[in-house]
Design a protein around this motif. Structure first.
Motif, short mmCIF file in Angstrom:
data_model
loop_
_atom_site.label_atom_id
_atom_site.label_comp_id
_atom_site.label_asym_id
_atom_site.label_seq_id
_atom_site.Cartn_x
_atom_site.Cartn_y
_atom_site.Cartn_z
N GLN A 71 91.01 -37.77 133.29
CA GLN A 71 89.71 -37.32 133.76
C GLN A 71 89.73 -37.30 135.28
O GLN A 71 89.92 -38.33 135.92
CB GLN A 71 88.59 -38.23 133.27
CG GLN A 71 87.20 -37.73 133.63
CD GLN A 71 86.08 -38.58 133.07
OE1 GLN A 71 86.21 -39.80 132.96
NE2 GLN A 71 84.97 -37.95 132.70
N PHE B 27 92.35 -41.96 129.74
CA PHE B 27 91.65 -42.47 128.57
C PHE B 27 92.48 -42.25 127.32
O PHE B 27 93.04 -41.17 127.11
CB PHE B 27 90.30 -41.78 128.39
CG PHE B 27 89.28 -42.19 129.39
CD1 PHE B 27 89.02 -41.40 130.51
CD2 PHE B 27 88.57 -43.37 129.25
CE1 PHE B 27 88.08 -41.77 131.44
CE2 PHE B 27 87.62 -43.76 130.17
CZ PHE B 27 87.38 -42.96 131.29
N ASP C 299 88.19 -47.92 127.55
CA ASP C 299 87.47 -47.90 128.83
C ASP C 299 88.30 -47.37 129.98
O ASP C 299 87.84 -47.37 131.12
CB ASP C 299 86.94 -49.30 129.16
CG ASP C 299 85.62 -49.57 128.48
OD1 ASP C 299 85.26 -50.75 128.30
OD2 ASP C 299 84.91 -48.59 128.11
N ARG D 162 92.52 -46.87 135.53
CA ARG D 162 92.36 -46.20 136.81
C ARG D 162 93.66 -46.32 137.57
O ARG D 162 94.03 -47.41 137.98
CB ARG D 162 91.18 -46.80 137.57
CG ARG D 162 89.87 -46.28 137.04
CD ARG D 162 88.77 -47.32 136.97
NE ARG D 162 87.61 -46.81 136.26
CZ ARG D 162 87.49 -46.83 134.92
NH1 ARG D 162 88.41 -47.37 134.17
NH2 ARG D 162 86.41 -46.31 134.36
N GLY E 172 82.09 -45.82 134.94
CA GLY E 172 83.18 -46.77 134.83
C GLY E 172 83.58 -47.12 133.40
O GLY E 172 84.39 -48.04 133.21
N ARG E 173 83.04 -46.41 132.43
CA ARG E 173 83.34 -46.73 131.03
C ARG E 173 83.93 -45.52 130.32
O ARG E 173 84.00 -44.41 130.84
CB ARG E 173 82.05 -47.17 130.30
CG ARG E 173 81.33 -48.35 130.91
CD ARG E 173 82.20 -49.61 130.90
NE ARG E 173 82.60 -50.02 129.59
CZ ARG E 173 81.88 -50.81 128.79
NH1 ARG E 173 80.70 -51.24 129.17
NH2 ARG E 173 82.34 -51.16 127.59
N GLY E 174 84.38 -45.74 129.09
CA GLY E 174 84.87 -44.64 128.27
C GLY E 174 83.73 -43.86 127.64
O GLY E 174 82.57 -44.24 127.74
N LEU E 175 84.07 -42.75 127.01
CA LEU E 175 83.05 -41.92 126.36
C LEU E 175 82.64 -42.57 125.04
O LEU E 175 83.45 -43.17 124.34
CB LEU E 175 83.59 -40.52 126.07
CG LEU E 175 83.55 -39.54 127.24
CD1 LEU E 175 84.57 -39.89 128.29
CD2 LEU E 175 83.77 -38.12 126.73
#
Lengths: 116, 113
Positions: free
Chosen positions: A37, A90, A109, A112, B40-43
């Motif tokens: 992303q 992700f 989550d 990064r 700052g989180r996932g989907l």
């Protein structure tokens, strides 16, 4: 009740270094995915594994390799990191619907990753 | 790129108002899915609507699908500050690699208390 777990959460690499991002799911899903992303780009599929023992390229596979270690685990490897691979990564998993299409995906989550 | 597009890119509303986000897509779909992403989180999956459905509800969420126009909309009623997040639509195709989801670029929703 962990769902999808990704490690590490943060990582800084130097150009040319290698590393492996780990992902594990506990929902007994057949399919697993790796996305990246980037700001303004949405999610782009890097690689996916429709079932244990199979892996396929997604939209942006160059510079990456994957391993579906078993039904639970799907890892992403950067062999020689480049600054263009700075992103948030992700992992997701899903079950198939009856029509052979993907159902809801469950995401970790993210990791990064910064490459200097 | 086959990515669809959400509209608007950003939306700012007051708590209690309704929020509507639109999605246009390009492929022949089996289903259309909506996801939320907090900072700052996932989907997180919100709702899935199949190609033969026109409307679906889940709590304060209402999703519509118009396959003739290749568009979908997500309505959040009586919004709350906790609804502040980015919202993504994703096209689900038919089988094999076509079954992989194609995500849009998202709508960033800000709900002010």
């Amino acid at each position: 009740n962990a769902g999808v777990t990704q490690t590490p959460k943060f990582q800084v690499l130097k150009t040319g270094q290698s590393m492996t991002l780990q992902c594990a799911q506990d929902m007994n899903h057949n399919s697993m995915y790796w996305y990246r992303q980037d700001p303004g780009m949405g999610l782009r599929l890097i690689y996916y594994s429709a079932s244990e023992g199979t892996t396929d390229k997604g939209e942006v596979p160059n510079g990456y390799n994957v391993s579906r270690l078993n039904k639970r685990e799907f890892s992403l490897r950067l062999e020689s990191a480049a600054p263009s691979q700075t992103s948030v990564y992700f992992c997701a998993s899903s079950a198939l619907t009856g029509a052979g299409s993907q159902g809801a995906q469950h995401f970790g989550d993210g990791t990064r990753l910064s490459i200097l | 790129s086959q990515q669809g597009e959400e509209d608007p890119q950003a939306l700012s509303i007051q708590e209690g108002e309704n929020a509507t986000m639109n999605c246009s897509y390009k492929t022949s779909i089996n289903n259309l899915q909506w996801y939320r992403q907090n900072s700052g989180r996932g989907l997180v999956h919100l709702i899935l609507i199949r190609s033969n459905e026109r409307e679906k509800h889940s709590g304060r969420l209402r999703v519509t699908l118009d396959t003739s126009k290749k568009s979908s909309s997500l309505l959040i009623t009586a919004s709350r500050a906790a609804d502040t997040a980015s919202y993504f639509c994703a096209e689900g195709g038919y089988g094999g690699s076509q079954g992989n989801l194609i995500f849009g670029k998202g709508t960033k929703l800000s709900v002010k208390p």
